[in-house]
Write a protein that holds these residues in place. Structure first.
Motif: not given
Length: 331
Positions: A159-169, A190-197, A311-317
């Motif tokens: 979900h965070l990758v879909d918002q354009g994020h690549r530096r995800i903690a 999930a990050l590896r599958d998204a191609g994030i090194g 559950i999407a409420r705003g902070s993750g979007e």
């Protein structure tokens, strides 16, 4: 009046006159006598009507909600729940389990912190109903109810990758806990599958309370290349992260996306996106397994996996801010 007659009255047995019953009750009240129901059950060769629950951390609302679900189901069968907390201490867990078994509880629920429960093998063989919650047992097969932790963490990361994020903690719990290991695995894959090194670049663990989580998130935000999104591995860590991200906090970042694992009170008001699930339903399912085990002790061990939902409420979007013109985004 004989001792046997008094015992029959106090145990609500029939064939005692009303006048005798009133006299015995009056004498018991005057002496402050209370019937020991546990001793009475054991004297008859049975078990008590009490059920034990050894939790990981009673201060965590997750465990109180879990206990509530268990208790509601047990009440239908005339069973009563008593709860004790191991405080995530392995030795304390063993002490509590031994004490409850010695009292011949009708069933036992364990949210384990230890990774070896082979010492319970003889109790299971004797038909003692034991159900493990949230984390599976080590060294034995027993009824178990867990969350789909990997799927929940993976869904949050995607979900965070879909918002354009690549530096995800990932702000995580104690590394020895099975739940966190599962959530970490789901996140990293999930990050590896998204191609994030280097998907573990921003993973931080050992954050077992809100304060250590706050400090860790502040340190992440102070990096030269800070994460732009964070997944927190449980509700207490989420609360610490929220403090670090608050506008009043030093170096706070309003544009950092956040998804928390576990829902919590006021999360909807605070618009915090979470990986949620039905905690009470989890407890009720565990109670049903225990009751079934009481009635059919020879059944093979069962595993129940409770699904999670994002559950999407705003902070993750909060989408990744567009890079300045001519300046490439850092991946």
């Amino acid at each position: 009046m004989s001792l046997k007659t008094a015992s029959r009255v106090l145990n609500n047995e029939p064939s005692v006159s009303e006048s005798t019953r009133l006299k015995v009750r009056a004498a018991a009240d005057a002496l402050g006598f209370r019937r020991n129901a546990v001793a009475a059950d054991l004297a008859r060769g049975g078990v008590s009507r009490l059920v034990g629950f050894v939790t990981g951390d009673i201060a965590n609302p997750f465990y109180s909600d879990l206990a509530s679900g268990i208790e509601r189901e047990l009440r239908k069968h005339g069973l009563q729940l008593i709860t004790a907390s191991s405080d995530e201490d392995v030795d304390r867990e063993r002490e509590l389990i031994d004490a409850l078994i010695e009292r011949r509880v009708a069933a036992l629920f364990i949210a384990p912190t230890a990774d070896d429960h082979s010492y319970l093998r003889s109790e299971l063989a004797d038909g003692v109903p034991i159900v493990f919650l949230d984390r599976p047992p080590g060294g034995i097969d027993a009824d178990t109810v867990v969350l789909d932790n990997r799927a929940g963490a993976a869904a949050a990361a995607r979900h965070l990758v879909d918002q354009g994020h690549r530096r995800i903690a990932l702000a995580g719990d104690l590394p020895r806990l099975w739940t966190f290991r599962e959530r970490r695995e789901g996140f990293v894959n999930a990050l590896r599958d998204a191609g994030i090194g280097d998907p573990e670049r921003y993973v931080r663990d050992g954050l077992h309370d809100a304060e250590t989580a706050r400090v860790a998130v502040e340190e992440l935000l102070a990096l030269d290349e800070p994460p732009t999104a964070i997944l927190t591995a449980n509700n207490k860590i989420t609360q610490g992260a929220l403090r670090a991200l608050h506008p009043a906090a030093r170096g706070a970042r309003r544009d950092v996306a956040l998804v928390g694992f576990d829902d919590f009170e006021l999360a909807d008001i605070l618009q915090v996106s979470v990986v949620g699930y039905e905690v009470s339903a989890m407890g009720q399912e565990a109670a049903r397994l225990a009751v079934a085990r009481i009635e059919s002790p020879g059944e093979p061990a069962h595993l129940r996996v409770v699904p999670t939902v994002l559950i999407a409420r705003g902070s993750g979007e909060i989408a990744l801010a567009a890079p300045l013109e001519g300046v490439p985004a850092v991946g």
